[in-house]
Design an enzyme around this catalytic site. Structure first.
Site, PDB file in Angstrom:
ATOM      1  N   HIS A   1      88.543  76.681 -17.739  1.00 14.13           N
ATOM      2  CA  HIS A   1      87.255  75.991 -17.857  1.00 14.13           C
ATOM      3  C   HIS A   1      87.400  74.576 -17.355  1.00 14.13           C
ATOM      4  O   HIS A   1      88.438  73.950 -17.555  1.00 14.13           O
ATOM      5  CB  HIS A   1      86.772  75.981 -19.315  1.00 14.13           C
ATOM      6  CG  HIS A   1      85.317  75.722 -19.440  1.00 14.13           C
ATOM      7  ND1 HIS A   1      84.785  74.452 -19.423  1.00 14.13           N
ATOM      8  CD2 HIS A   1      84.270  76.573 -19.545  1.00 14.13           C
ATOM      9  CE1 HIS A   1      83.469  74.544 -19.528  1.00 14.13           C
ATOM     10  NE2 HIS A   1      83.129  75.815 -19.597  1.00 14.13           N
TER      11      HIS A   1
ATOM     12  N   ASP B   1      82.854  83.807 -21.122  1.00 12.26           N
ATOM     13  CA  ASP B   1      82.624  85.090 -20.450  1.00 12.26           C
ATOM     14  C   ASP B   1      83.637  86.167 -20.842  1.00 12.26           C
ATOM     15  O   ASP B   1      83.394  87.348 -20.604  1.00 12.26           O
ATOM     16  CB  ASP B   1      82.673  84.899 -18.924  1.00 12.26           C
ATOM     17  CG  ASP B   1      81.430  84.195 -18.392  1.00 12.26           C
ATOM     18  OD1 ASP B   1      80.334  84.494 -18.892  1.00 12.26           O
ATOM     19  OD2 ASP B   1      81.564  83.349 -17.493  1.00 12.26           O
TER      20      ASP B   1
ATOM     21  N   HIS C   1      81.117  81.361 -12.237  1.00 10.64           N
ATOM     22  CA  HIS C   1      80.237  80.883 -13.322  1.00 10.64           C
ATOM     23  C   HIS C   1      79.814  82.114 -14.146  1.00 10.64           C
ATOM     24  O   HIS C   1      80.666  82.852 -14.627  1.00 10.64           O
ATOM     25  CB  HIS C   1      79.080  80.103 -12.676  1.00 10.64           C
ATOM     26  CG  HIS C   1      78.169  79.366 -13.607  1.00 10.64           C
ATOM     27  ND1 HIS C   1      78.489  79.044 -14.898  1.00 10.64           N
ATOM     28  CD2 HIS C   1      76.899  78.864 -13.406  1.00 10.64           C
ATOM     29  CE1 HIS C   1      77.485  78.383 -15.454  1.00 10.64           C
ATOM     30  NE2 HIS C   1      76.500  78.266 -14.570  1.00 10.64           N
TER      31      HIS C   1
HETATM   32  C1  LIG Z   1      80.079  80.412 -18.074  1.00  7.49           C
HETATM   33  C2  LIG Z   1      81.143  79.905 -17.201  1.00  7.49           C
HETATM   34  O1  LIG Z   1      80.858  79.512 -16.109  1.00  7.49           O
HETATM   35  S1  LIG Z   1      82.727  79.883 -17.809  1.00  7.49           S
HETATM   36  C3  LIG Z   1      83.754  80.031 -16.339  1.00  7.49           C
HETATM   37  C4  LIG Z   1      83.642  81.426 -15.761  1.00  7.49           C
HETATM   38  N1  LIG Z   1      84.516  81.591 -14.611  1.00  7.49           N
HETATM   39  C5  LIG Z   1      85.652  82.277 -14.667  1.00  7.49           C
HETATM   40  O2  LIG Z   1      86.071  82.789 -15.681  1.00  7.49           O
HETATM   41  C6  LIG Z   1      86.398  82.396 -13.361  1.00  7.49           C
HETATM   42  C7  LIG Z   1      87.876  82.118 -13.527  1.00  7.49           C
HETATM   43  N2  LIG Z   1      88.103  80.725 -13.803  1.00  7.49           N
HETATM   44  C8  LIG Z   1      88.087  79.796 -12.792  1.00  7.49           C
HETATM   45  O3  LIG Z   1      87.905  80.117 -11.624  1.00  7.49           O
HETATM   46  C9  LIG Z   1      88.249  78.340 -13.158  1.00  7.49           C
HETATM   47  O4  LIG Z   1      89.040  78.207 -14.326  1.00  7.49           O
HETATM   48  C10 LIG Z   1      86.907  77.630 -13.341  1.00  7.49           C
HETATM   49  C11 LIG Z   1      86.004  77.875 -12.140  1.00  7.49           C
HETATM   50  C12 LIG Z   1      86.188  78.123 -14.578  1.00  7.49           C
HETATM   51  C13 LIG Z   1      87.141  76.139 -13.501  1.00  7.49           C
HETATM   52  O5  LIG Z   1      87.543  75.690 -12.275  1.00  7.49           O
HETATM   53  P1  LIG Z   1      88.218  74.267 -11.989  1.00  7.49           P
HETATM   54  O6  LIG Z   1      88.001  73.319 -13.078  1.00  7.49           O
HETATM   55  O7  LIG Z   1      87.774  73.877 -10.621  1.00  7.49           O
HETATM   56  O8  LIG Z   1      89.744  74.596 -11.971  1.00  7.49           O
HETATM   57  P2  LIG Z   1      90.570  75.177 -10.754  1.00  7.49           P
HETATM   58  O9  LIG Z   1      89.962  76.418 -10.228  1.00  7.49           O
HETATM   59  O10 LIG Z   1      90.799  74.053  -9.799  1.00  7.49           O
HETATM   60  O11 LIG Z   1      91.898  75.547 -11.504  1.00  7.49           O
HETATM   61  C14 LIG Z   1      92.945  74.603 -11.831  1.00  7.49           C
HETATM   62  C15 LIG Z   1      94.258  75.365 -11.757  1.00  7.49           C
HETATM   63  O12 LIG Z   1      94.278  76.406 -12.727  1.00  7.49           O
HETATM   64  C16 LIG Z   1      94.328  77.675 -12.095  1.00  7.49           C
HETATM   65  N3  LIG Z   1      93.341  78.548 -12.724  1.00  7.49           N
HETATM   66  C17 LIG Z   1      92.147  78.193 -13.230  1.00  7.49           C
HETATM   67  N4  LIG Z   1      91.514  79.257 -13.713  1.00  7.49           N
HETATM   68  C18 LIG Z   1      92.337  80.302 -13.510  1.00  7.49           C
HETATM   69  C19 LIG Z   1      92.231  81.665 -13.803  1.00  7.49           C
HETATM   70  N5  LIG Z   1      91.138  82.157 -14.402  1.00  7.49           N
HETATM   71  N6  LIG Z   1      93.247  82.478 -13.471  1.00  7.49           N
HETATM   72  C20 LIG Z   1      94.346  81.961 -12.870  1.00  7.49           C
HETATM   73  N7  LIG Z   1      94.501  80.678 -12.559  1.00  7.49           N
HETATM   74  C21 LIG Z   1      93.503  79.851 -12.881  1.00  7.49           C
HETATM   75  C22 LIG Z   1      93.945  77.433 -10.640  1.00  7.49           C
HETATM   76  O13 LIG Z   1      94.481  78.395  -9.786  1.00  7.49           O
HETATM   77  C23 LIG Z   1      94.484  76.052 -10.418  1.00  7.49           C
HETATM   78  O14 LIG Z   1      95.865  76.151 -10.226  1.00  7.49           O
HETATM   79  P3  LIG Z   1      96.630  75.188  -9.194  1.00  7.49           P
HETATM   80  O15 LIG Z   1      96.386  73.800  -9.726  1.00  7.49           O
HETATM   81  O16 LIG Z   1      98.016  75.652  -9.282  1.00  7.49           O
HETATM   82  O17 LIG Z   1      95.957  75.404  -7.879  1.00  7.49           O
HETATM   83  O1  LIG Z   2      80.100  74.593 -18.560  1.00  6.81           O
HETATM   84  C1  LIG Z   2      80.496  75.252 -17.597  1.00  6.81           C
HETATM   85  O2  LIG Z   2      81.006  74.774 -16.579  1.00  6.81           O
HETATM   86  C2  LIG Z   2      80.402  76.721 -17.642  1.00  6.81           C
HETATM   87  C3  LIG Z   2      80.086  77.261 -18.989  1.00  6.81           C
HETATM   88  O3  LIG Z   2      80.929  77.432 -19.821  1.00  6.81           O
HETATM   89  C4  LIG Z   2      78.682  77.566 -19.275  1.00  6.81           C
HETATM   90  O4  LIG Z   2      77.809  77.337 -18.430  1.00  6.81           O
HETATM   91  O5  LIG Z   2      78.405  78.052 -20.392  1.00  6.81           O
END
Ligand SMILES: CC(=O)SCCNC(=O)CCNC(=O)[C@H](O)C(C)(C)COP(=O)(O)OP(=O)(O)OC[C@H]1O[C@@H](n2cnc3c(N)ncnc32)[C@H](O)[C@@H]1OP(=O)(O)O
Ligand SMILES: O=C([O-])CC(=O)C(=O)O
Length: 373
Positions: free
Chosen positions: A259, A310, A221
């Site tokens: 996302h 981010d 997050h």
């Molecule tokens: C303000 C915020 O919170 S914005 C988000 C900030 N977080 C990040 O940048 C961390 C990196 N990103 C992630 O971990 C994810 O994209 C999240 C947590 C933002 C969203 O997670 P979810 O919706 O649960 O997606 P999930 O993690 O299941 O990903 C789906 C698929 O895409 C892939 N994927 C998603 N994000 C990434 C990434 N950043 N890098 C590589 N692969 C990714 C996963 O490995 C998964 O692949 P698979 O289906 O082959 O297993």
């Molecule tokens: O909406 C989300 O899951 C994460 C995000 O982009 C935020 O909190 O700004």
């Protein structure tokens, strides 16, 4: 028996809110019906915080009144103030904020009330105190001092003043203020959801914010912005493509990409990319901007993933001179406006948030006395 859960509550509508809305397919974000593209670079953070907490964009008199509430509420109170130095020696920034907001609750004049008027006052105080807590924490751990806030300056300007010790350039203030606007609210993101779950037990606003801070901290997050900067710093400027492909091949996630809701470009990233480019040019060193652009291309080509809020926030904060481990605290300065508004909204029309679970453990276990196990 409950239905099969959707892992991570994906696509579950967990609350009704009038605060923000996302169209994940079109890549659009709205605060109370205003498109983020119209607010970014036009509305100040104070106007947006007023919009979220008090229901509308303020007129001049309302903004002046809100500014007075912010200025009057900026001091976190004696218990938090007395403990900053010791906490700074023992806790990382987000841990420290979690502790300090909890301590600040003790001196809040409305600590025992969740009535609407008390919540509005607490929302302003928490919003005003968060940047001060971050700056004082940073000063305490570096042995520096924090210049007094200037009542003529905005939250954005005062924060840059207090964290860097220098009067910020007007353009840096505009850019940072726009960052605060972009991060203010985002529907049922994990930290906001945590705040609402806490508030829905009729617990108080500070408790809900402590839950939110602990949730924002995680690298999936808000903690991702710090991880993005660490990635940029850890890979060679001329080896971005290889480093990214190696990480992906090793099953690593690339921080700042992907996302839950956006299936296209995060509209906030559009603005942050532009700001990163501008600041890189002004700095006369566009290394991190160029690396970010290349990462974006490689990740899209390899995984079809777009940068989230981010990703470019990292290089923007870096160019603004903010220490890397304060990036997530900076996120919390902005998101405080949204969290508090969600607590107000939850308390105003409350029902306990208590979902069901699917049981996947053993059944028909037979009791054995301890010596027979
Ligand atoms: C303000 C915020 O919170 S914005 C988000 C900030 N977080 C990040 O940048 C961390 C990196 N990103 C992630 O971990 C994810 O994209 C999240 C947590 C933002 C969203 O997670 P979810 O919706 O649960 O997606 P999930 O993690 O299941 O990903 C789906 C698929 O895409 C892939 N994927 C998603 N994000 C990434 C990434 N950043 N890098 C590589 N692969 C990714 C996963 O490995 C998964 O692949 P698979 O289906 O082959 O297993
Ligand atoms: O909406 C989300 O899951 C994460 C995000 O982009 C935020 O909190 O700004």
């Amino acid at each position: 028996m409950a239905d099969k859960p959707t892992k991570g509550l994906a696509d579950v509508v967990a609350a009704s809110t009038a605060l923000s809305d996302i169209d994940g397919k079109a890549g659009r974000l709205f605060y109370r019906g205003y498109d983020i593209h119209d607010l970014a670079g036009r509305a100040t953070f104070e106007e947006v915080a007023h919009l979220l907490q008090r229901g509308r964009l303020p007129d001049r008199a309302e903004l002046a009144g809100y500014g007075e509430a912010l200025a009057a509420g900026r001091e976190p109170g004696p218990l938090a103030a007395a403990n900053i130095a010791e906490i700074a020696g023992k806790q990382k920034p987000m841990e420290a904020l979690r502790s300090l907001v909890s301590l600040a609750a003790a001196d809040d004049p409305d600590k025992d009330s969740i009535a609407p008027e008390a919540n509005l006052r607490k929302a302003a105080r928490l919003t005003a105190q968060q940047p001060v807590l971050v700056a004082r924490y940073h000063a305490a751990r570096t042995g520096g001092s924090v210049p007094d806030a200037d009542p003529e300056l905005s939250i954005a300007a005062n924060f840059l003043l207090q964290v860097t010790g220098r009067r910020p350039e007007p353009r840096a203030v505009e850019i940072f203020d726009e960052c605060l606007v972009l991060h203010a609210d985002h529907t049922m993101n994990a930290s906001t959801f945590a705040a609402r779950v806490c508030a829905a037990t009729l617990s108080d606003m500070h408790s809900a914010i402590v839950a939110a801070i602990g949730t924002l901290k995680g690298p999936l997050h808000g903690g991702a912005n710090e991880q993005v900067m660490k990635t940029l710093e850890s890979i060679p400027a001329d080896g971005v493509a290889r480093a990214v492909r190696d990480k992906l091949a090793g099953g690593e996630k690339i921080m700042g990409f992907g996302h839950r809701v956006y299936k296209t470009e995060d509209p906030r990233a559009t603005h942050l990319r532009r700001m990163s480019a501008e600041l890189a040019e002004a700095a006369g060193d566009d290394t991190y901007y160029r690396m970010s652009k290349e990462m974006e291309e490689v990740v899209f080509e390899a995984k079809g993933l777009y940068p989230n809020v981010d990703f470019y926030a990292a290089s923007v904060y870096h160019y603004l001179g903010i220490p890397t481990d304060l990036f997530t605290p900076v996120f919390s300065i902005s998101r405080m406006s949204g969290w508090t508004a969600h607590v107000i909204e939850q308390h105003a029309d409350n029902r306990l948030i208590r979902p069901d679970s699917e049981y996947i453990g053993e059944t028909d276990q037979k009791w054995k006395p301890i010596d027979e196990r």
